[in-house]
Design a protein around this motif. Structure first.
Motif, PDB file in Angstrom:
ATOM      1  N   LEU A   1       4.433 -31.325  15.283  1.00 17.80           N
ATOM      2  CA  LEU A   1       5.004 -30.127  14.639  1.00 17.80           C
ATOM      3  C   LEU A   1       5.943 -30.443  13.483  1.00 17.80           C
ATOM      4  O   LEU A   1       6.627 -29.551  12.983  1.00 17.80           O
ATOM      5  CB  LEU A   1       5.730 -29.232  15.654  1.00 17.80           C
ATOM      6  CG  LEU A   1       4.952 -28.830  16.911  1.00 17.80           C
ATOM      7  CD1 LEU A   1       5.780 -27.875  17.761  1.00 17.80           C
ATOM      8  CD2 LEU A   1       3.614 -28.193  16.553  1.00 17.80           C
ATOM      9  N   GLU A   2       5.962 -31.697  13.040  1.00 17.30           N
ATOM     10  CA  GLU A   2       6.792 -32.068  11.895  1.00 17.30           C
ATOM     11  C   GLU A   2       5.912 -32.570  10.754  1.00 17.30           C
ATOM     12  O   GLU A   2       4.895 -33.216  10.982  1.00 17.30           O
ATOM     13  CB  GLU A   2       7.797 -33.162  12.278  1.00 17.30           C
ATOM     14  CG  GLU A   2       8.822 -32.715  13.297  1.00 17.30           C
ATOM     15  CD  GLU A   2       9.869 -33.777  13.593  1.00 17.30           C
ATOM     16  OE1 GLU A   2      10.974 -33.420  14.024  1.00 17.30           O
ATOM     17  OE2 GLU A   2       9.570 -34.980  13.376  1.00 17.30           O
ATOM     18  N   LEU A   3       6.329 -32.273   9.527  1.00 13.86           N
ATOM     19  CA  LEU A   3       5.641 -32.770   8.348  1.00 13.86           C
ATOM     20  C   LEU A   3       6.202 -34.128   7.945  1.00 13.86           C
ATOM     21  O   LEU A   3       7.420 -34.338   7.992  1.00 13.86           O
ATOM     22  CB  LEU A   3       5.808 -31.801   7.175  1.00 13.86           C
ATOM     23  CG  LEU A   3       5.167 -30.416   7.287  1.00 13.86           C
ATOM     24  CD1 LEU A   3       5.530 -29.571   6.081  1.00 13.86           C
ATOM     25  CD2 LEU A   3       3.659 -30.526   7.431  1.00 13.86           C
ATOM     26  N   TYR A   4       5.316 -35.017   7.540  1.00 10.53           N
ATOM     27  CA  TYR A   4       5.717 -36.327   7.009  1.00 10.53           C
ATOM     28  C   TYR A   4       5.104 -36.476   5.615  1.00 10.53           C
ATOM     29  O   TYR A   4       4.091 -37.147   5.438  1.00 10.53           O
ATOM     30  CB  TYR A   4       5.226 -37.443   7.930  1.00 10.53           C
ATOM     31  CG  TYR A   4       5.998 -37.588   9.210  1.00 10.53           C
ATOM     32  CD1 TYR A   4       6.932 -38.610   9.373  1.00 10.53           C
ATOM     33  CD2 TYR A   4       5.808 -36.708  10.269  1.00 10.53           C
ATOM     34  CE1 TYR A   4       7.645 -38.762  10.555  1.00 10.53           C
ATOM     35  CE2 TYR A   4       6.522 -36.835  11.451  1.00 10.53           C
ATOM     36  CZ  TYR A   4       7.438 -37.857  11.587  1.00 10.53           C
ATOM     37  OH  TYR A   4       8.146 -37.980  12.764  1.00 10.53           O
ATOM     38  N   PRO A   5       5.708 -35.863   4.609  1.00 12.82           N
ATOM     39  CA  PRO A   5       5.071 -35.840   3.287  1.00 12.82           C
ATOM     40  C   PRO A   5       5.179 -37.137   2.506  1.00 12.82           C
ATOM     41  O   PRO A   5       4.389 -37.363   1.587  1.00 12.82           O
ATOM     42  CB  PRO A   5       5.812 -34.710   2.566  1.00 12.82           C
ATOM     43  CG  PRO A   5       7.153 -34.669   3.223  1.00 12.82           C
ATOM     44  CD  PRO A   5       6.923 -35.044   4.652  1.00 12.82           C
ATOM     45  N   ALA A   6       6.146 -37.986   2.824  1.00 12.24           N
ATOM     46  CA  ALA A   6       6.377 -39.184   2.007  1.00 12.24           C
ATOM     47  C   ALA A   6       6.325 -40.449   2.846  1.00 12.24           C
ATOM     48  O   ALA A   6       7.143 -40.628   3.746  1.00 12.24           O
ATOM     49  CB  ALA A   6       7.727 -39.096   1.300  1.00 12.24           C
ATOM     50  N   ASP A   7       5.364 -41.277   2.622  1.00 11.24           N
ATOM     51  CA  ASP A   7       5.180 -42.623   3.175  1.00 11.24           C
ATOM     52  C   ASP A   7       5.374 -42.738   4.692  1.00 11.24           C
ATOM     53  O   ASP A   7       5.765 -43.778   5.202  1.00 11.24           O
ATOM     54  CB  ASP A   7       6.062 -43.645   2.444  1.00 11.24           C
ATOM     55  CG  ASP A   7       7.570 -43.429   2.650  1.00 11.24           C
ATOM     56  OD1 ASP A   7       7.951 -42.721   3.595  1.00 11.24           O
ATOM     57  OD2 ASP A   7       8.351 -43.968   1.863  1.00 11.24           O
ATOM     58  N   GLY A   8       5.089 -41.663   5.415  1.00 14.01           N
ATOM     59  CA  GLY A   8       5.167 -41.718   6.864  1.00 14.01           C
ATOM     60  C   GLY A   8       6.555 -41.715   7.449  1.00 14.01           C
ATOM     61  O   GLY A   8       6.735 -41.842   8.664  1.00 14.01           O
TER      62      GLY A   8
END
Length: 214
Positions: free
Chosen positions: A79-86
């Motif tokens: 349920l969390e976004l990881y938009p940058a390099d994980g």
């Protein structure tokens, strides 16, 4: 941009690096080119996101009354976004806060083309908390870890087979729930494989889970 032409906003993370990597853009450009003759001009905008502040900044720049389709393309986990390099996740609270910046009737469809952005144990509840922003009519995503290519195909189909026909429906009372059910039936095998689901939200704030069963 006004509210007459369909508008697609791609909010894409940087995937495995901090550099801008527009992986999904060429696919949507192809859709824009191929479906434009059928539906008329389709506006397409690509924005790189790395933080919740980025989401807030770009979401509030979508014009009032635009009725846009906003598509999130990045890593997701629990349920969390990881938009940058994980790393550096955007948790649920920060995402909801960022989405709260949208203008009235600016966004009609929200779709998360990311892993695990829907709670498997509470699909409807986890989608509902994202569905009550300024006339949003549809929110969808995946409960599982997803294959990138398979989900890309379904994401494109969602635009082509649900959003665009709904946007251009002659009747102002187009039945989104019935259209969404038809979409899930048409792509049932792939949708089930990926754990795809969504909710429709009417003007009274009532929501309906589609498909009703996983």
């Amino acid at each position: 941009m006004g509210g007459k032409s369909p508008a697609l906003y791609l909010f894409e993370g940087t995937w495995w690096s901090h550099r801008e990597v527009p992986l999904v853009l060429p696919y949507f450009q192809a859709l824009q080119t191929s479906y434009g003759p059928n539906y008329g001009p389709i506006s397409l905008s690509h924005r790189t996101i790395r933080t919740g502040d980025d989401i807030a900044y770009w979401i509030k720049r979508i014009l009032r009354g635009e009725r846009a389709f906003v598509y999130f393309a990045c890593h997701g986990n629990r349920l969390e976004l990881y938009p940058a390099d994980g790393r550096h996740p955007i948790d649920r609270e920060a995402l909801i806060e960022a989405l709260g910046h949208m203008k009235h009737n600016a966004v009609e469809f929200l779709h998360f083309g990311c892993c695990e952005m829907v709670d498997k144990k509470d699909r409807e509840g986890s989608l509902n908390e994202l569905a009550h922003f300024q006339d949003v009519r549809w929110v969808s995503g995946y409960v599982k870890r997803i294959d990138w290519l398979d989900s890309m195909f379904l994401d494109l189909a969602l635009v082509a087979r649900l959003y665009l026909p709904y946007r251009y429906a002659k009747s102002s009372k187009a039945r989104l729930a019935a259209r969404a059910t038809g979409f899930c039936e048409q792509y049932e095998q792939l949708a089930r494989q990926l754990g795809f689901c969504g909710v429709t939200c009417d003007r009274a704030g009532r929501t309906r889970l589609v498909p009703e069963r996983p």
